[in-house]
Design an enzyme around this catalytic site. Sequence first.
Site, mmCIF file in Angstrom:
data_model
loop_
_atom_site.group_PDB
_atom_site.id
_atom_site.type_symbol
_atom_site.label_atom_id
_atom_site.label_comp_id
_atom_site.label_asym_id
_atom_site.label_seq_id
_atom_site.Cartn_x
_atom_site.Cartn_y
_atom_site.Cartn_z
ATOM 1 N N ILE A 26 82.201 -23.757 -18.347
ATOM 2 C CA ILE A 26 83.231 -23.879 -17.358
ATOM 3 C C ILE A 26 84.435 -23.864 -18.285
ATOM 4 O O ILE A 26 84.876 -24.475 -19.337
ATOM 5 C CB ILE A 26 83.222 -24.990 -16.775
ATOM 6 C CG1 ILE A 26 82.182 -25.121 -15.657
ATOM 7 C CG2 ILE A 26 84.593 -25.076 -15.956
ATOM 8 C CD1 ILE A 26 81.840 -23.983 -14.709
ATOM 9 N N LYS A 51 89.916 -27.406 -14.482
ATOM 10 C CA LYS A 51 90.907 -27.532 -13.123
ATOM 11 C C LYS A 51 90.909 -26.338 -12.412
ATOM 12 O O LYS A 51 91.009 -26.570 -11.071
ATOM 13 C CB LYS A 51 92.397 -27.712 -13.962
ATOM 14 C CG LYS A 51 93.641 -27.946 -12.878
ATOM 15 C CD LYS A 51 94.707 -28.413 -13.512
ATOM 16 C CE LYS A 51 95.910 -28.931 -12.735
ATOM 17 N NZ LYS A 51 97.181 -29.287 -13.677
ATOM 18 N N GLN A 83 88.874 -23.415 -7.509
ATOM 19 C CA GLN A 83 88.038 -22.233 -7.073
ATOM 20 C C GLN A 83 87.050 -22.899 -6.149
ATOM 21 O O GLN A 83 86.714 -22.280 -5.039
ATOM 22 C CB GLN A 83 87.201 -21.455 -8.245
ATOM 23 C CG GLN A 83 87.758 -20.451 -8.910
ATOM 24 C CD GLN A 83 87.614 -19.270 -7.983
ATOM 25 O OE1 GLN A 83 88.172 -19.073 -6.892
ATOM 26 N NE2 GLN A 83 86.904 -18.306 -8.657
ATOM 27 N N LYS A 124 78.799 -17.979 -16.054
ATOM 28 C CA LYS A 124 77.750 -17.437 -15.031
ATOM 29 C C LYS A 124 78.944 -16.787 -14.025
ATOM 30 O O LYS A 124 78.301 -16.149 -12.977
ATOM 31 C CB LYS A 124 76.746 -18.348 -14.625
ATOM 32 C CG LYS A 124 75.661 -18.471 -15.424
ATOM 33 C CD LYS A 124 74.663 -19.401 -14.760
ATOM 34 C CE LYS A 124 73.442 -19.362 -15.574
ATOM 35 N NZ LYS A 124 72.436 -20.499 -14.884
ATOM 36 N N ASN A 181 88.041 -23.527 -17.614
ATOM 37 C CA ASN A 181 88.928 -24.344 -17.232
ATOM 38 C C ASN A 181 88.744 -25.346 -16.048
ATOM 39 O O ASN A 181 88.456 -24.823 -15.078
ATOM 40 C CB ASN A 181 90.025 -23.433 -16.937
ATOM 41 C CG ASN A 181 91.436 -24.330 -16.570
ATOM 42 O OD1 ASN A 181 91.542 -25.587 -15.827
ATOM 43 N ND2 ASN A 181 92.417 -23.793 -16.989
ATOM 44 N N GLU A 224 82.071 -16.971 -6.359
ATOM 45 C CA GLU A 224 81.270 -16.766 -5.016
ATOM 46 C C GLU A 224 80.446 -17.827 -4.648
ATOM 47 O O GLU A 224 80.278 -18.338 -3.538
ATOM 48 C CB GLU A 224 80.555 -15.479 -5.409
ATOM 49 C CG GLU A 224 81.157 -14.542 -6.035
ATOM 50 C CD GLU A 224 81.892 -13.132 -5.189
ATOM 51 O OE1 GLU A 224 81.501 -13.192 -3.980
ATOM 52 O OE2 GLU A 224 82.525 -12.606 -5.904
HETATM 53 MO MO1 MOS Z 1 84.544 -10.495 -4.242
HETATM 54 S S1 MOS Z 1 83.771 -10.187 -2.111
HETATM 55 O O1 MOS Z 1 83.191 -9.538 -5.102
HETATM 56 O O2 MOS Z 1 86.029 -9.973 -4.221
#
Ligand code: MOS
Length: 711
Positions: free
Chosen positions: A601, A605, A610, A674, A603, A678
Site C-alpha cells: 500500500i 490514507k 479509495q 496489486k 499511501n 476496483e
Molecule cells: Mo475502471 S472501470 O477500469 O475505470
Amino acid sequence: MTTAFIGQPISRVDGRQKVTGGATYAAEFDVRGQAHAAIVRSTVAKGRIASIDSAAAERAPGVIAVVTHRNAPRLAYRAHKAVVDPDVGERLHLLQDDRVSHQGQPIALVVADTLEQASHAATLVRVTYAAETAATEITRVEPVLPTRQQTDQGERRPPETRRGDAEGALAAAGVKVDQTYVIPRENHNPIEMHATIAAWEGNRLTLWDKTQWVHNTADEIAAVFGIPPENIRVVSPFVGGAFGSALRTWPHVTLAALGARVAARPVKVMLSRREMYYGVGYRPHTVQRVALGASRDGRLAAIVHDGYQETSTYEEFTEALINPTRFLHSCPNLYTRHRLAPMNVHTPTYMRAPGEVSGIFALESAMDELAVALSIDPIELRLRNEPQQDEFRKLPFSSRSTRECYRVAAERFGWSRRNPKPRSMHDGRWLIGWGMASATYPMNHAPASAKARLLPDGTAEVTSAASDMGPGTWTSMTQVAAEALGLPIERVKFTLGDTRLPRAPVHGGSLTMASVGSAVQAACRSAREDALARAGANDITDAMRRLGRPIEASADVKPGDAGQRFSMHAFGAVFVEVAVDPDLGETRVRRIVGAYGAGRIINPKLARSQSIGGMIGGIGMALMEHSVVDARNGRVTNANFAEYAVPVHADTPPVMDVIFVDENDPHVNPLGVKGLGEIAMVGVAPAIANAIFHATGKRIRSLPVTPDKLL
Ligand code: MOS
C-alpha cells in the site's frame, strides 16, 4: 530528514487546489473565441432519419452552424482499436448517414455563440423518422456467444470453459442450489460531467477533455479525422470521477472537433446529466445462472456459471463477468459460459470492477445460499474450498491472502457473535443482519513511460501522461518519485494529464500504480544514479547543485514474464451489518468491514479513501442504482439525479473499516502493488444481500434490493 515516503499517509498534494477551485476540469477551460455546441439526439431506438429540417435552427440568434448527416464533412474513420474498445464491431460513424441504432444517438450538432443559443436552437431542429421495431428488452433477445471474448484488459479467453463434468456432478450432488441473479443497467454518475473543448490551428488540434487516457483520445480522434496522432494535443489535468466512463473516446469528443472545424472556431461541448445516460457507456444489464453442487461436508463438487449481458447491435462489448468463478473457489467440475444479447442500445462500457463486481454478486450470493442449505458458516464454507492454486490456469498464485482476510475482518467485525438463524437478531423493531462475501480483482500491469528531471536548485520535475480520476495519482506518484530520488517530497513536482508527457497506459483496471509507478520509480532511480556518478557525490542535493545543469532520465517499463508463471490477483473479504425496517422494507447499512490483500500500500490514507469509495459504490449497486429502460423506445426514464438514486452521506454507514493485510509479493511488479480501485467495490453488494437474507429470511436475487422487494 526522511526520504521514505512509500507507505506514508500523505495528504493529497492537489488537495488545496481542489477545495479552493484552483483545479481546472475540462469544461472549466475557456479558449479565446470559443463557441458552444449542443447535440440533437435521436428520439427513436432504431430506423432511419426520414427528414431533417434545420432552417429554423439556422435562423435562430447566435447560431453559427447546424451540422447534420446531410452537410457534415465526410470523416476518415480509420480503423483504430485500443484495449478500451470492443474487439469486435465498429464504433458509430457520427453524422455520416441516416441510420439510427439507438435512442439518444447524436443526429445533429448546433454550434452557436453561447450555450443558451445552441441549446435553444437545438430544440428547433425538426426531425421525422422511419422507425423500425427495436430490440430494447433483454428478456426478449436470444443471447449469442460472442465472436471472441475479451477479458481482463486484453487477455483473451474462450466464452465457454469446462473442467470435469459440471452438469453430471451437479445432478449427483448431495446438496445443490441453482438460481438466477439479475443486475439491471447502471450508469456512471461522476460529479463531473463529460466535456470537451476542441481548437484547430490548421491541421493541428488541441482537445481539453475529460479522459482517463489522453494518448488514446489523441489516437482515436486522429483515426476519425485521418490526421497523424502527433498533430493532436490532449490536456486533462483533473478528472472529477469517472469509474470507467472516461476510458473510451465517446461521440461528443468527435462532435466537438467536427463542430470546431465547421465553425472555424474553438467549440466547447458539455454533456448534461441526462445526456450522460446516452452519451457515454454504462454497466450492462446482466442475467446469470449460478448452480452449485456440494457434498454434505461442504466441499464443492460442481459449479455452473452461465451469464449474459446486453450489448449494442454494432459492437460486442464483453466484460470479465465469469472470470473469477474459474479460480476463486476450488472445484473439480466447472462449466462457464458468457453470452451477449445484442440490442438497439448504445454500447455499454467498463464501470468500476467491470465484470468482476457483477459476476461475484451472483457467485457469492449462491455461496451464501449453499452455506444456508448446508448449515455451515459462510466463512467455513469458503475455507473448506480454498484452492491450492489457480485451477483454471493451473498456476500458483503469486500471493493469496484470503484466509488472512477472512480472519482479520471477521475478528474486527465480531462475526463469532452472529446467530446464524435468519430474523434472530434485532435492534428494537429493526431486523439486524450480518453477511459476508469474498472479493477478487486481477493485478493488471501495462507498459508505461516516465521522465525525471533534476534541477540545480535541488528540485525535481517528474512527468508521465497518466490520469487521476480520484485515487490520488498526483500524490502517490510524488511519493514514489521522492523516495526513489532521495529528495524531500516538497522538492518533487509530479505532473500528469497531457499528451506532451511520456506515454502512460489507460487509467483503469486498477493498473496505474503498478504501471506508471514502476516507470516513475525507474526514471527517478536512473536520474539519481546518473547525477551522483557525474558529480562524484554521495548526497543527491549536493550532486544536483554541483552539476549546475539539469540531469534528465527517462524510463520505459514493461511487465515482466511473471504473469506466465503466476496467477496474480488481489483478494479480499467484506463483512456487512444491515438493519431492515420490517414494516417499510428500508435497508440501512450500518457497518462495513473490508480486509484486502492488495500487495504493498503506497499511501494508506488515499487507499482507505479509495476503499470507502468502493464500499459506497457497492451500497449504491446493492440498494439503489437502476437505469430504468422503457421497453417501448429504449429511453432511460430516470436519467437524472432525482430518480436515479446513488448513495449520499446519509446513506453511508457510520462504520467503514478498511484493513490491508501485509502482503509482500515479489512477483507482481517492481513496486509490489496489486491495485486497489476496483477490488474495493467487489463483494460489497453480495455481502449486503446476504446480510439482508440473514435479517429478513428473504433472498433477493435481483438488484437493487429496494423496499418493495422486501415487503
Ligand atoms: Mo475502471 S472501470 O477500469 O475505470
